[in-house]
Design a protein around this motif. Structure first.
Motif, PDB file in Angstrom:
ATOM      1  N   ARG A  28     -22.380  -0.449  -3.418  1.00  0.00           N
ATOM      2  CA  ARG A  28     -21.493   0.530  -3.259  1.00  0.00           C
ATOM      3  C   ARG A  28     -20.606   0.759  -4.241  1.00  0.00           C
ATOM      4  N   SER A  29     -20.067  -0.364  -4.767  1.00  0.00           N
ATOM      5  CA  SER A  29     -18.962  -0.199  -5.762  1.00  0.00           C
ATOM      6  C   SER A  29     -19.378   0.095  -7.227  1.00  0.00           C
ATOM      7  N   GLY A  30     -20.824   0.194  -7.290  1.00  0.00           N
ATOM      8  CA  GLY A  30     -21.585   0.538  -8.494  1.00  0.00           C
ATOM      9  C   GLY A  30     -21.848  -0.805  -9.231  1.00  0.00           C
ATOM     10  N   ASN A  31     -21.641  -1.629  -8.871  1.00  0.00           N
ATOM     11  CA  ASN A  31     -22.004  -3.137  -9.573  1.00  0.00           C
ATOM     12  C   ASN A  31     -23.586  -3.091  -9.593  1.00  0.00           C
ATOM     13  N   ILE A  32     -24.260  -3.919 -10.518  1.00  0.00           N
ATOM     14  CA  ILE A  32     -25.706  -3.998 -10.805  1.00  0.00           C
ATOM     15  C   ILE A  32     -25.929  -5.366 -10.442  1.00  0.00           C
ATOM     16  N   GLU A  33     -27.035  -5.779  -9.762  1.00  0.00           N
ATOM     17  CA  GLU A  33     -27.773  -6.978  -9.706  1.00  0.00           C
ATOM     18  C   GLU A  33     -29.233  -7.033  -9.619  1.00  0.00           C
ATOM     19  N   TRP A  34     -29.678  -7.792 -10.784  1.00  0.00           N
ATOM     20  CA  TRP A  34     -31.068  -7.888 -11.125  1.00  0.00           C
ATOM     21  C   TRP A  34     -31.471  -9.155 -10.366  1.00  0.00           C
ATOM     22  N   ASN A  35     -32.410  -8.910  -9.459  1.00  0.00           N
ATOM     23  CA  ASN A  35     -32.975 -10.235  -8.602  1.00  0.00           C
ATOM     24  C   ASN A  35     -31.881 -11.144  -8.429  1.00  0.00           C
ATOM     25  N   GLY A  36     -30.667 -10.458  -7.854  1.00  0.00           N
ATOM     26  CA  GLY A  36     -29.447 -11.379  -7.232  1.00  0.00           C
ATOM     27  C   GLY A  36     -28.468 -11.921  -8.430  1.00  0.00           C
ATOM     28  N   GLN A  37     -28.852 -11.581  -9.699  1.00  0.00           N
ATOM     29  CA  GLN A  37     -27.935 -11.757 -10.616  1.00  0.00           C
ATOM     30  C   GLN A  37     -27.069 -10.422 -11.284  1.00  0.00           C
ATOM     31  N   LYS A  38     -25.646 -10.712 -11.219  1.00  0.00           N
ATOM     32  CA  LYS A  38     -25.038  -9.661 -11.465  1.00  0.00           C
ATOM     33  C   LYS A  38     -24.965  -9.419 -13.095  1.00  0.00           C
ATOM     34  N   LEU A  39     -25.295  -8.118 -13.572  1.00  0.00           N
ATOM     35  CA  LEU A  39     -25.273  -7.564 -14.792  1.00  0.00           C
ATOM     36  C   LEU A  39     -24.260  -6.665 -15.203  1.00  0.00           C
ATOM     37  N   ASN A  40     -23.939  -6.348 -16.346  1.00  0.00           N
ATOM     38  CA  ASN A  40     -23.078  -5.232 -16.610  1.00  0.00           C
ATOM     39  C   ASN A  40     -24.045  -4.104 -17.361  1.00  0.00           C
ATOM     40  N   ASP A  41     -23.413  -2.940 -17.466  1.00  0.00           N
ATOM     41  CA  ASP A  41     -24.315  -2.096 -17.811  1.00  0.00           C
ATOM     42  C   ASP A  41     -25.231  -2.129 -19.250  1.00  0.00           C
ATOM     43  N   ALA A  42     -24.591  -2.894 -20.121  1.00  0.00           N
ATOM     44  CA  ALA A  42     -25.305  -3.374 -21.363  1.00  0.00           C
ATOM     45  C   ALA A  42     -26.584  -4.206 -21.183  1.00  0.00           C
ATOM     46  N   GLU A  43     -26.060  -5.245 -20.404  1.00  0.00           N
ATOM     47  CA  GLU A  43     -27.326  -6.148 -19.761  1.00  0.00           C
ATOM     48  C   GLU A  43     -28.481  -5.536 -19.034  1.00  0.00           C
ATOM     49  N   PHE A  44     -28.172  -4.487 -18.257  1.00  0.00           N
ATOM     50  CA  PHE A  44     -29.060  -3.815 -17.480  1.00  0.00           C
ATOM     51  C   PHE A  44     -29.837  -3.327 -18.410  1.00  0.00           C
ATOM     52  N   VAL A  45     -29.535  -2.520 -19.242  1.00  0.00           N
ATOM     53  CA  VAL A  45     -30.321  -1.562 -20.397  1.00  0.00           C
ATOM     54  C   VAL A  45     -31.149  -2.686 -20.907  1.00  0.00           C
ATOM     55  N   SER A  46     -30.387  -3.674 -21.372  1.00  0.00           N
ATOM     56  CA  SER A  46     -31.425  -4.751 -22.130  1.00  0.00           C
ATOM     57  C   SER A  46     -32.607  -5.201 -21.233  1.00  0.00           C
ATOM     58  N   TYR A  47     -32.226  -5.839 -20.111  1.00  0.00           N
ATOM     59  CA  TYR A  47     -33.079  -6.244 -19.230  1.00  0.00           C
ATOM     60  C   TYR A  47     -34.384  -5.146 -19.157  1.00  0.00           C
ATOM     61  N   MET A  48     -33.875  -4.015 -18.740  1.00  0.00           N
ATOM     62  CA  MET A  48     -34.916  -2.911 -18.509  1.00  0.00           C
ATOM     63  C   MET A  48     -35.928  -2.632 -19.736  1.00  0.00           C
ATOM     64  N   GLN A  49     -35.473  -2.768 -21.008  1.00  0.00           N
ATOM     65  CA  GLN A  49     -36.055  -2.698 -22.294  1.00  0.00           C
ATOM     66  C   GLN A  49     -36.967  -3.699 -22.431  1.00  0.00           C
ATOM     67  N   GLU A  50     -36.626  -5.028 -22.076  1.00  0.00           N
ATOM     68  CA  GLU A  50     -37.433  -6.263 -22.238  1.00  0.00           C
ATOM     69  C   GLU A  50     -38.746  -5.965 -20.959  1.00  0.00           C
ATOM     70  N   TYR A  51     -38.241  -5.696 -20.014  1.00  0.00           N
ATOM     71  CA  TYR A  51     -39.123  -5.513 -18.907  1.00  0.00           C
ATOM     72  C   TYR A  51     -40.241  -4.552 -19.080  1.00  0.00           C
ATOM     73  N   ALA A  52     -39.909  -3.277 -19.762  1.00  0.00           N
ATOM     74  CA  ALA A  52     -40.816  -1.974 -20.321  1.00  0.00           C
ATOM     75  C   ALA A  52     -41.579  -2.777 -21.114  1.00  0.00           C
ATOM     76  N   ALA A  53     -41.284  -3.601 -22.113  1.00  0.00           N
ATOM     77  CA  ALA A  53     -42.303  -4.082 -23.238  1.00  0.00           C
ATOM     78  C   ALA A  53     -43.386  -5.141 -22.626  1.00  0.00           C
ATOM     79  N   LYS A  54     -43.528  -5.393 -21.467  1.00  0.00           N
ATOM     80  CA  LYS A  54     -44.227  -6.532 -20.659  1.00  0.00           C
ATOM     81  C   LYS A  54     -45.383  -5.423 -20.151  1.00  0.00           C
ATOM     82  N   PRO A  55     -46.536  -6.158 -20.070  1.00  0.00           N
ATOM     83  CA  PRO A  55     -47.706  -5.433 -19.460  1.00  0.00           C
ATOM     84  C   PRO A  55     -47.508  -5.197 -18.069  1.00  0.00           C
ATOM     85  N   LYS A  56     -48.174  -3.904 -17.808  1.00  0.00           N
ATOM     86  CA  LYS A  56     -48.439  -3.164 -16.532  1.00  0.00           C
ATOM     87  C   LYS A  56     -48.488  -4.355 -15.401  1.00  0.00           C
TER      88      LYS A  56
END
Length: 119
Positions: A42-70
């Motif tokens: 609700r406060s706008g914070n991001i958690e990736w599988n329970g780990q708090k991330l800032n916006d830059a980390e979130f973008v980085s995680y998604m880029q790494e994940y998008a590079a993985k196979p389907k």
């Protein structure tokens, strides 16, 4: 000059309401979840599988994940009720920009849905 002001005002108004048009596929089921989960509180914070991330980390995680196979699964994005619409739109835009949706590997799930546990 007046025409330029009207043009800029129109663009600003459209940008303010753009959060209504940004969507990613929605999954309403309660079955097994494949892949990873990003929860937006609700406060706008991001958690990736329970780990708090800032916006830059979130973008980085998604880029790494998008590079993985389907087979790595989808990114499940869940918004806690009460997340400001502008923040939800910003997150959805980041998910789309990551390329996961083009790969059909992004989905918006419902907050707090009970899912089966694998033993």
């Amino acid at each position: 000059m007046r025409t330029g002001f009207i043009y800029i005002a129109t663009l600003t108004l459209c940008a303010c309401n753009s959060h209504e048009a940004v969507t990613i596929p929605v999954d309403q089921t309660t079955g097994f979840r494949d892949g990873y989960r990003a929860e937006i509180t609700r406060s706008g914070n991001i958690e990736w599988n329970g780990q708090k991330l800032n916006d830059a980390e979130f973008v980085s995680y998604m880029q790494e994940y998008a590079a993985k196979p389907k087979g790595a699964g989808r990114l499940w994005v869940e918004f806690e009720p009460g997340v400001p619409a502008a923040r939800a739109s910003e997150i959805r835009q980041q998910v789309i920009a990551s390329g996961l949706c083009k790969q059909k590997r992004c989905v918006e799930g419902r907050w707090g849905v009970q899912r089966p546990v694998v033993n």
